[in-house]
Write a protein that holds these residues in place. Structure first.
Motif, mmCIF file in Angstrom:
data_model
loop_
_atom_site.group_PDB
_atom_site.id
_atom_site.type_symbol
_atom_site.label_atom_id
_atom_site.label_comp_id
_atom_site.label_asym_id
_atom_site.label_seq_id
_atom_site.Cartn_x
_atom_site.Cartn_y
_atom_site.Cartn_z
ATOM 1 N N GLY A 144 8.461 -5.549 -1.508
ATOM 2 C CA GLY A 144 6.895 -6.192 -1.693
ATOM 3 C C GLY A 144 6.693 -6.632 -3.033
ATOM 4 N N THR A 158 1.037 -1.191 0.067
ATOM 5 C CA THR A 158 0.284 -0.035 -0.018
ATOM 6 C C THR A 158 0.761 1.153 0.023
ATOM 7 O OG1 THR A 158 -1.647 -1.073 1.262
ATOM 8 C CG2 THR A 158 -1.859 1.174 1.264
ATOM 9 N N ASP A 196 -3.412 -11.100 10.458
ATOM 10 C CA ASP A 196 -2.552 -9.980 11.345
ATOM 11 C C ASP A 196 -1.141 -11.003 11.422
ATOM 12 O OD1 ASP A 196 -1.983 -7.755 12.284
ATOM 13 O OD2 ASP A 196 -2.452 -8.299 14.332
ATOM 14 N N ASP A 197 -0.576 -11.190 10.168
ATOM 15 C CA ASP A 197 0.729 -12.008 10.354
ATOM 16 C C ASP A 197 1.731 -10.805 10.626
ATOM 17 O OD1 ASP A 197 -0.133 -14.568 10.438
ATOM 18 O OD2 ASP A 197 -0.576 -14.329 8.329
ATOM 19 N N THR A 200 3.104 -6.738 9.316
ATOM 20 C CA THR A 200 3.025 -5.309 8.715
ATOM 21 C C THR A 200 4.226 -4.602 8.933
ATOM 22 O OG1 THR A 200 0.453 -5.552 8.479
ATOM 23 C CG2 THR A 200 1.445 -3.409 8.145
ATOM 24 N N TRP A 253 3.344 0.710 3.181
ATOM 25 C CA TRP A 253 3.063 -0.652 4.070
ATOM 26 C C TRP A 253 3.152 -1.700 3.223
ATOM 27 C CZ3 TRP A 253 -0.190 3.485 3.874
ATOM 28 C CH2 TRP A 253 -0.356 4.383 5.071
ATOM 29 N N LEU A 254 3.722 -2.666 3.958
ATOM 30 C CA LEU A 254 3.947 -4.089 3.494
ATOM 31 C C LEU A 254 3.150 -5.169 4.400
ATOM 32 C CD1 LEU A 254 4.993 -6.265 1.583
ATOM 33 C CD2 LEU A 254 7.145 -6.145 2.707
ATOM 34 N N THR A 255 2.183 -5.707 3.850
ATOM 35 C CA THR A 255 1.587 -6.654 4.751
ATOM 36 C C THR A 255 1.589 -7.997 4.081
ATOM 37 O OG1 THR A 255 -0.116 -5.005 5.553
ATOM 38 C CG2 THR A 255 -0.816 -7.431 5.847
ATOM 39 N N ARG A 264 5.716 -0.655 8.267
ATOM 40 C CA ARG A 264 5.349 0.523 7.578
ATOM 41 C C ARG A 264 6.436 1.351 7.605
ATOM 42 N NH1 ARG A 264 3.612 4.622 11.391
ATOM 43 N NH2 ARG A 264 3.152 6.556 10.355
ATOM 44 N N VAL A 293 0.589 -12.198 4.635
ATOM 45 C CA VAL A 293 -0.499 -13.063 5.605
ATOM 46 C C VAL A 293 -0.178 -14.574 4.836
ATOM 47 C CG1 VAL A 293 -2.832 -13.664 5.687
ATOM 48 C CG2 VAL A 293 -2.377 -11.188 5.493
#
Length: 187
Positions: A179, A105, A157-158, A160, A121-123, A162, A125
């Motif tokens: 990412g 994101t 919620d593994d 994130t 942000w890099l998330t 930022r 999962v």
């Protein structure tokens, strides 16, 4: 424990340099990364050093993500709490085939002109952790006083990470690039 120069010999010099530049227990971080790699070749990495404040106390954290051909190694170092002279070092290995989603994101300044990155942000999962947000359920009747139980959402919620150019400099751009490459690696 292996000597620092032995550990560093098995890590890419650019990764060792980024870890050292952060100045946050570099030998512990490098050793933890080497432990997670267990001899596997690192193909890509991202380093984040973050400081947070809790009241009058400063807490430092460091996260290093390293991608190999088949795994994502996640190293997280937390500073001990209060006056304790300790650090918590966690190493997690996730098979790339287990990763369900990689989300990048970007908050862009002047989006029409793509004038610059404000935040990223890099998330990632893979189903290891879930966050549950609960609240009281209600009905449409404003006069209803019945107990309708609870309603909620379960979200993955593994991890994130930022970053922003203001706080992290060029690492925010590196987060987006890492990412994107990770998205390509998981297919």
């Amino acid at each position: 424990m292996p000597e620092l120069q032995d550990v560093e010999a098995n890590l890419p010099p650019t990764l060792v340099a980024e870890i050292a530049e952060c100045g946050f227990y570099p030998s512990l971080v490098a050793e933890s990364v080497a432990m997670g790699l267990a001899g596997r070749e690192p193909l890509d990495f991202l380093v984040q050093h973050e400081a947070t404040f809790a009241g009058h106390e400063l807490h430092r954290h460091m996260t290093v993500l390293v991608r190999t051909a088949a795994q994502l190694i996640i190293v997280h170092i937390d500073e001990g709490e209060g006056a304790r002279d300790e650090a918590l070092a966690t190493v997690e290995t996730v098979a790339l085939r287990s990763i369900d989603s990689v989300v990048v994101t970007r908050a862009m300044r002047e989006p029409e002109r793509r004038a610059g990155l404000n935040e990223a942000w890099l998330t990632i999962v893979w189903g290891a952790a879930r966050r549950v947000d609960l609240g009281p359920a209600a009905c449409e009747d404003p006069n209803c006083e019945a107990d309708h139980g609870y309603t909620g959402v379960i979200q993955p919620d593994d991890i994130t990470v930022r970053m922003s150019p203001q706080a992290d400099g060029d690492n925010a751009r590196r987060l987006v690039a890492f990412g994107s490459r990770l998205q390509g690696a998981i297919g």
